[in-house]
Write a protein that holds these residues in place. Structure first.
Motif, short mmCIF file in Angstrom:
data_model
loop_
_atom_site.label_atom_id
_atom_site.label_comp_id
_atom_site.label_asym_id
_atom_site.label_seq_id
_atom_site.Cartn_x
_atom_site.Cartn_y
_atom_site.Cartn_z
N GLY A 130 30.67 35.17 52.56
CA GLY A 130 31.91 35.60 51.94
C GLY A 130 32.69 36.62 52.73
N LEU A 187 36.42 35.87 53.31
CA LEU A 187 37.21 35.44 52.17
C LEU A 187 38.33 36.43 51.89
N ARG A 215 30.37 37.96 47.79
CA ARG A 215 29.78 38.76 48.86
C ARG A 215 28.50 39.46 48.39
N HIS A 274 32.16 45.83 48.51
CA HIS A 274 32.15 44.89 47.39
C HIS A 274 31.14 45.25 46.31
N LEU A 316 40.41 30.12 48.06
CA LEU A 316 39.24 31.00 47.94
C LEU A 316 38.11 30.27 47.22
N THR A 357 35.83 37.54 45.20
CA THR A 357 35.39 37.92 46.54
C THR A 357 34.20 38.87 46.46
#
Length: 549
Positions: free
Chosen positions: A253, A256, A206, A176, A239, A202
């Protein structure tokens, strides 16, 4: 090895790295058309239509031959072996070149390897990145005209589909932080694409940027309300709710979007975990339809402002709707790990196997291994919602006669589920557009080039090349429809000593015998000429003409 660039400014370079002058704008466009279909014949009529439109000048054919001659001269430099040549084939022209020389075809082969599941997840991501790295800029740079604009848009959708799929896999691997800048840039270019925004949300959450993730959702919701008058899809809302509930907890997260979702039935005391159905029939021969396949890919990748994904392939009998649906379903099956369900609704013969929505929903529940409640209990729809919640499913409804049978299912399509239907007429389905995300792909007859490729694939190129005039007549009599072409070709294949000229004479007699039958009675005769309504006057005129000698 020579090099042809289509995914950026159009160019051709020899193995020595020397750029070849492809001529002025129209001549470069001809080269691009041949390169997009490298090693496949492109019919002369198509090149003319794509270059000059529906009203080409009388001299178009001669001018085209001049362009081809100049391209040959540019590609085949004296004193050196030709690495790419333009040859005459099947009444058209083909650019013969090593497949790896054309960046577009190398991109597609690399993507196919990434999607095939060969190797581990990181190897798959590496292949996606390798494919995306082939792109240099906007495709077909320097090529103008309607053809170039259409192909350019389809290629951009194809790239977006690959990029989104790559991002989803990288997020599953925990990348991420490395993706943030790229996801922001993609979101700026596609601000209404919910899949892109979900991936960005997302990654932001994160990375500990919860406020920015919530801000991205708020901006998306505002744009959708102002531009389309709709709310974000259910998956996007879930979400958002998960991010709100997670608060600022570290690592919250990780479950997710982008991670495999747990099956709703796994909760204690609930029904058993659904099985994973793989019901797709074997894929059949598919020739052409590259644009339609790209449209289906782009529809799924670029779906935005939708709580579901419903696609309908529309066209007359024999046009290849089922073949396209099954081919595309096999192509994207890895993207639906929770199962692929195939239902033949038999709309063509009025069968009543699925005479109401409940029957169809019960079939899907059985396919998922979920027991359906007794008839009349009133909780069938709820059981269906529970069974598909959190699952990525592909449901193919073949030969849909009217919307009544599938209406209940279509209204209950959940996030993560894609429904692909085929139908001869979609007039009754259009009333669903107000409440559902329904997009239509309309199939038309094959081009002459595609029809020739289909016949050559069954009969062999030698037999097709030996009787080009007869092949052209077969294509005309079959109306360029895949089903009729396949049946006629298989008929000829079983009679290797039968002249194709003799076959066309038999076909012409059959077509005349069936010509005046009422609509709907022609499906038993694959040889009947199928023409669009606008040719009725020409049809009548032709009947008044004496037979050709």
């Amino acid at each position: 090895m020579a090099f042809v660039r289509l995914l950026g400014p159009l160019e051709y370079r020899t193995a020595a790295g020397e750029a070849v002058d492809l001529g002025h704008t129209r001549q470069r466009g001809i080269f691009a058309m041949l390169a997009v279909s490298a090693n496949e014949a492109v019919m002369t009529t198509e090149l003319i239509d794509w270059t000059w439109g529906s009203e080409p000048p009388l001299s178009a054919r001669n001018v085209l031959h001049s362009y081809i001659s100049r391209l040959r001269g540019a590609l085949e430099a004296p004193g050196s072996p030709a690495e790419a040549t333009v040859q005459r084939r099947h009444g058209g022209y083909v650019l013969e070149v090593d497949d790896d020389s054309v960046d577009l075809h190398r991109f597609r082969r690399t993507v196919a390897r990434a999607r095939s599941g060969e190797g581990d997840a990181r190897a798959s991501v590496g292949l996606f990145r390798q494919a995306l790295g082939i792109w240099q800029d906007s495709p077909l740079g320097g090529v103008t005209g309607t053809w170039a604009t259409t192909v350019r848009e389809l290629l951009e959708l194809e790239r977006l589909s690959v990029l989104v799929e790559c991002h989803e896999r990288e997020l599953r691997l925990g990348g991420h932080r490395e993706l943030l800048d790229e996801l922001r840039a993609v979101a700026d270019r596609h601000p209404d694409n919910e899949i892109v925004i979900r991936n960005l949300m997302t990654a932001l959450h994160r990375s500990g940027r919860r406020t920015e993730a919530l801000g991205a959702y708020a901006a998306l919701r505002r744009r959708l309300a102002e531009n389309l008058g709709v709310d974000p899809a259910g998956e996007t809302q879930e979400l958002h709710t998960s991010i709100l509930a997670a608060g600022g907890r570290a690592g919250a997260g990780r479950t997710l979007a982008g991670d495999p979702c747990p099956v709703a039935a796994a909760r204690s005391g609930g029904p058993p975990e659904p099985r994973v159905p793989h019901q797709l029939p074997r894929a059949t021969r598919l020739v052409g339809r590259e644009q339609e396949l790209a449209m289906l890919d782009g529809f799924v990748a670029a779906a935005s402002a939708e709580s579901s994904c419903i696609r309908v392939i529309e066209g007359p009998p024999g046009i290849g709707k089922t073949a396209l649906a099954i081919h595309w379903a096999h192509r994207v099956a890895p993207r639906f790990p929770d199962g692929q369900i195939f239902v033949d609704l038999h709309g063509r013969d009025g069968a009543r196997d699925f005479h109401d929505p409940d029957t169809l929903i019960r079939f899907i529940l059985r396919s998922l291994g979920v027991p359906a409640p007794p008839a009349g209990t009133g909780d069938l729809t709820e059981r269906y919602r529970e069974a598909v919640a959190g699952r990525r499913l592909l449901i193919v409804l073949d030969d849909l006669a009217c919307h009544d049978t599938a209406a209940g299912l279509l209204r209950e399509v959940s996030d993560g589920t894609v429904v692909l239907a085929t139908a001869r007429s979609t007039e009754t389905l259009r009333e669903l557009e107000g409440s559902q995300s329904v997009r239509f792909v309309r199939l038309r007859e094959l081009s002459n080039r595609q029809a020739e490729r289909m016949l050559a694939g069954i009969l062999g190129e030698a037999r097709v090349e030996a009787e080009e005039d007869a092949v052209a007549r077969i294509i005309e009599l079959c109306g360029r429809t895949p089903q009729a072409l396949t049946m006629v070709a298989e008929h000829a294949l079983g009679r290797p000593h039968l002249s194709l000229v003799d076959l066309t004479m038999t076909m012409a007699l059959e077509a005349e015998r069936w010509r005046d039958r009422p609509v709907g009675e022609d499906e038993a005769c694959p040889l009947r000429r199928r023409r669009p309504p606008r040719d009725r006057a020409a049809d009548a005129a032709e009947r008044r003409q004496p037979p050709a000698s």
